[in-house]
Design an enzyme around this catalytic site. Sequence first.
Site, PDB file in Angstrom:
ATOM      1  N   ASP A 427      83.067  41.287 -10.485  1.00 24.75           N
ATOM      2  CA  ASP A 427      81.965  40.422 -10.687  1.00 24.75           C
ATOM      3  C   ASP A 427      82.613  38.972 -11.779  1.00 24.75           C
ATOM      4  O   ASP A 427      83.620  39.371 -12.341  1.00 24.75           O
ATOM      5  CB  ASP A 427      80.602  40.832 -11.324  1.00 24.75           C
ATOM      6  N   LYS A 534      69.328  32.660  -2.549  1.00 27.98           N
ATOM      7  CA  LYS A 534      69.869  31.763  -3.658  1.00 27.98           C
ATOM      8  C   LYS A 534      69.268  30.683  -4.156  1.00 27.98           C
ATOM      9  O   LYS A 534      69.742  29.616  -4.382  1.00 27.98           O
ATOM     10  CB  LYS A 534      71.399  31.443  -3.130  1.00 27.98           C
ATOM     11  N   ASP A 801      76.818  45.322 -11.840  1.00 25.32           N
ATOM     12  CA  ASP A 801      75.639  45.775 -12.858  1.00 25.32           C
ATOM     13  C   ASP A 801      74.271  45.768 -12.232  1.00 25.32           C
ATOM     14  O   ASP A 801      73.452  46.011 -13.013  1.00 25.32           O
ATOM     15  CB  ASP A 801      75.802  44.691 -14.050  1.00 25.32           C
ATOM     16  N   ASP A 805      74.229  46.205  -6.417  1.00 27.64           N
ATOM     17  CA  ASP A 805      75.564  46.443  -6.376  1.00 27.64           C
ATOM     18  C   ASP A 805      76.112  47.994  -6.028  1.00 27.64           C
ATOM     19  O   ASP A 805      77.146  48.624  -5.969  1.00 27.64           O
ATOM     20  CB  ASP A 805      76.229  46.007  -7.692  1.00 27.64           C
TER      21      ASP A 805
END
Length: 1092
Positions: A427, A534, A801, A805
């Site tokens: 990441d 987003k 995290d 994921d």
Amino acid sequence: MSDDIENQRITIVPPTTQSRHRGNVGDITLTARRTLSIHAPTVPPSARLPIEFRTLSLHLEHSKNLKLGESGRGKESKGNVKDLSDLDWHNLSIDEALRRLAVAPKTGLDAAQAQRRAAQFGANQISPPPRRMLRKVAGWVFGGFGSLLLVASIICFLSWKPLGNPNPQASNLALAVVLLVVVFFQAIFNAWQDFSTSRVMASIQGMLPTDVVALRDGMQTTLPAASLVPGDLVHVVMGQKVPADVKLIDVSGDLRFDRSVLTGESEPITGRVDKTNDNILETKNIALQGTLCVSGSGLGLVFQIGDNTVFGRIAKLSSAGHSSLTTLQREILRFVLIIAGLATLVAILIVILWATWLRRSYPGFINTPTLLIDVVSVMVAFIPEGLPVAVTLSLAKVAHTLSKHKVLCKSLSIVETLGSVNVLCSDKTGTLTQNRMHVEDAAIYDVAFDVQTLHQRLESAEHQLAENLRQLPAVSAICNAAAFEGSPSDSKRNIIGDATDSAILKFSDNVVSSDTVRAQWRHVHKIPFNSKTKFMLTISEVMPRTNDSGLLPAPLASWDSFAPADLLLCVKGAPDVLLMRCTHVVAPGGDRPLNLTYAARQRIVAIQDQWAAQGRRVLLLARRVVARELLPQKIDSYAEGFDELIDGLNSELIIVGLVGLIDPLKPDIPDTVRICRGAGIRFFVVTGDHPATAVAIAAQAGIISNSAVVHHASDLLNHGSIQEKEQKEKDDALLEQEPSHSAAPQSIVITGAELETLTPEQEDVLCTYQEIVFARTTPEQKLRIVRSFQSRGGVVGVTGDGVNDAPALRAADCGIAMGSGSDVAREAADMVLLEDFSAIVVALEYGRLVYDNLKKTILYLLPAGSFSELMPILFNILIGAPQMLSNIQMILICVGTDVLPALSMCLEPPESGLLSRPPRNVRKERLANGRLLLHAYGFLGILESLCAMAMSFWYLQRNGVPFSSLAMKFGNYPAALTNDLLYEAQTVYFFTLVVMQWGNLLSTRTRRSSIFQQPPTWGLNPSTIPAAICALLIGIFFSYVPAFHNVFQTSNIPARHFLIPIPFALALIILDETRKLIVRTYPRSFVAWIAW
């Protein structure tokens, strides 16, 4: 009946006051209470179930693209995906679903139907995993070398009695008992390492309801949840868990489900009658077993029960755990098979020689009990009994060391897997960067400001210009999930929220008073930011005015057509996502908004690209006035169709500006990346940020060597000319760059959308790049990236995290979660970095150290504990000489004198240059390869065997028994060779091996470094010298205590036989030092090529 079903309207029959007299309402109340009382789980499943749910959901959506068989539990997961993809209950109309299950909507199933279906489908219960205790015990006992040792022990018992009658040898009984003790302790050790999944299943069972209200025979009936069958109509009420997978056929307007037990996300979702998603796991007209109804009520048609429910499937997967072997486990299994194969082969050869030659030519030499003991001796000779303990000690020591560096290992063997990683997908935010963002730049249209300049311009601006300038900080305050702690009068206030929102709120407060702006508006609807859309969106209504100034509340301007009842929609997100929804842009000069023409868009995109290239994260902020009549009078965020309505209103936006945020790199990241890349690991970035931003950060971190020469997806379209194109770019870069930059590896940046369009051939080319930045990626694409590299032979490490994921972390060979991440991510990962990401360097080094030290341990154990024990047996069989090492002494070497030095080898510190070597090729480089076996047997083993054999025969010769009187005699030995003299000679052989193992220990401690570069001092490894001394003391104890003489066939020998082998050990060290010197000096020589 079908006509009745088609013509009847489905309605919920709510419990009434009258029904209380029938006991139904009371039952429902008690049911809710019982449902809410969940037993405290021994092992919390709340973090495990979402991992499997996410993975199943992603596989279901992308089953055509993902190769499920590559996962550790691929077959089981693939079967679940296929089963779920075949389900079409969410696609069926209500009438079609009812007809399929032959159920009447007003009466439900009748008793006969329910009884038949109960017999057909069984109980609505999740089956606990089979205990398979017998299989577990068998695994503990027969695992590893246990099966060979147990067979050897049984053979020894048979050789003692009845085959040894009428004169059974006590040594055979002693050997049988010792072997049985070794098997017992190995089984106890294996059992200690094992863990049961029943605790997880017990906690999962406690998450399901006990009683439900169903419609049967036209009446509401309280039933045990276990008695539900497909076709039952069940009432779902607030506070109750859904008892099975049901299709909702009637819902109240406020029906909500908390699916956090499956998804890990606490945001409730609405219950709908119509399908909202093609994925049955994501659609809202399906209520899944185990989810909690937090408001409203509904009627559902049961279509799956028990183990077939989604909850049942993922509970089974969660309880199963990882079934695939780690890289280290595979190597140890391979080594066990090699040793077992060699032992079996030699034993068979000995039996063949005895049957075809010795039994006929020398019938009195070896009888059947002796032959069996020889076979046992071969097994004992080949098996390094101390290896299992050495492996676990090495892993435990490394795990303890890593814990000091704040690295938590979920399993011991995963440490070595990290050492084998050759692809690391990281990441950006919070991993490479500090996650402490601040707004560096702001822009209104094409005019850029820093924060201080914007504040000064706003204070000095005239009214019309000020209206436009204040819109960006005002929208920054309104469309924001962060909040200040304390009161506005506090001089210094902390901000609660994520890093992005906190930075933007601080920017807003530095330009205008964010508290004042927020006090003028009240949110009526909010869509939080997520990685798929987003953007974040808020809809707000103006608060009643608290002053009579007549000024419009910011960000409204005099050119807005805003009525008091109207609403303000504000949105903040990725420019490339929101630009297409915008039609105007605020004019920086104070005029009315400008039309967003193509040229205007290009100006905004130019600023975005410029900032992104400098490593900024760029966000666009926009807003629009929403007329009150466009929204329902009562705004219900969960109402059916409301999401689609908001999506339609999220258009015709006015851009109020851009903000550029900087999230500084962690200070240690460049060094961490440099070390990882120097260790041969391809270090990739997988982020949701803009490609230019991601490339800029990657260049700062050292992940991209030369940002001027970076390929894009278009370069993959004609991959045959990539090399030529890259060379041309390098040549062009030479004109402006220093020569050192021309050697930069191949680099590429690719977005998630571009990744979806690649063909398999283009994906093959992509995976050959040394430097890759994956930008604008979703969790689904992150999982695809992991699978792609794994399918091409990569050992993949992934950092993450968040809840989303979890599938990628679980799928990776080594999932690495950050300590500050979610519980689900930490549960899915194999390793947790509790503090700094730089600790991964320590984990990498010690992961490789585990493998190196295990190779050293095996190399130490094989010469004396295998080869030199086999030689006396072969001399006895082939040339008829007495066996110069007793079977009991072989066991003493394996489980006595060799164990402590072998364990000390596991504590060796890393050699210099450990991280300058490329990662181990798990397909080619083996724990025990040909080079190691050649060194163990062809170098160390031959030297130790020759010296020990020479010492023992020399001892016999000095006592009147020359070698010539023993060779080729096959039992016809001279009378001078008494049992006591033979025991003494065997003890000489034994102690010669023990002392020569000192030389083996000191030379095998390092693979390439000299003993002078890494001496066996107390500071480096305090256990080396004490372990060697203890090995000698153990041998002395069993050889000099008279009680052991007859049983262990040992004897007292003169002390000089402890000293004579010391020069042999020194010679062994000198020879190995010479070999290491050649390897270091001439790394391309033949000696270096065959070096282990």
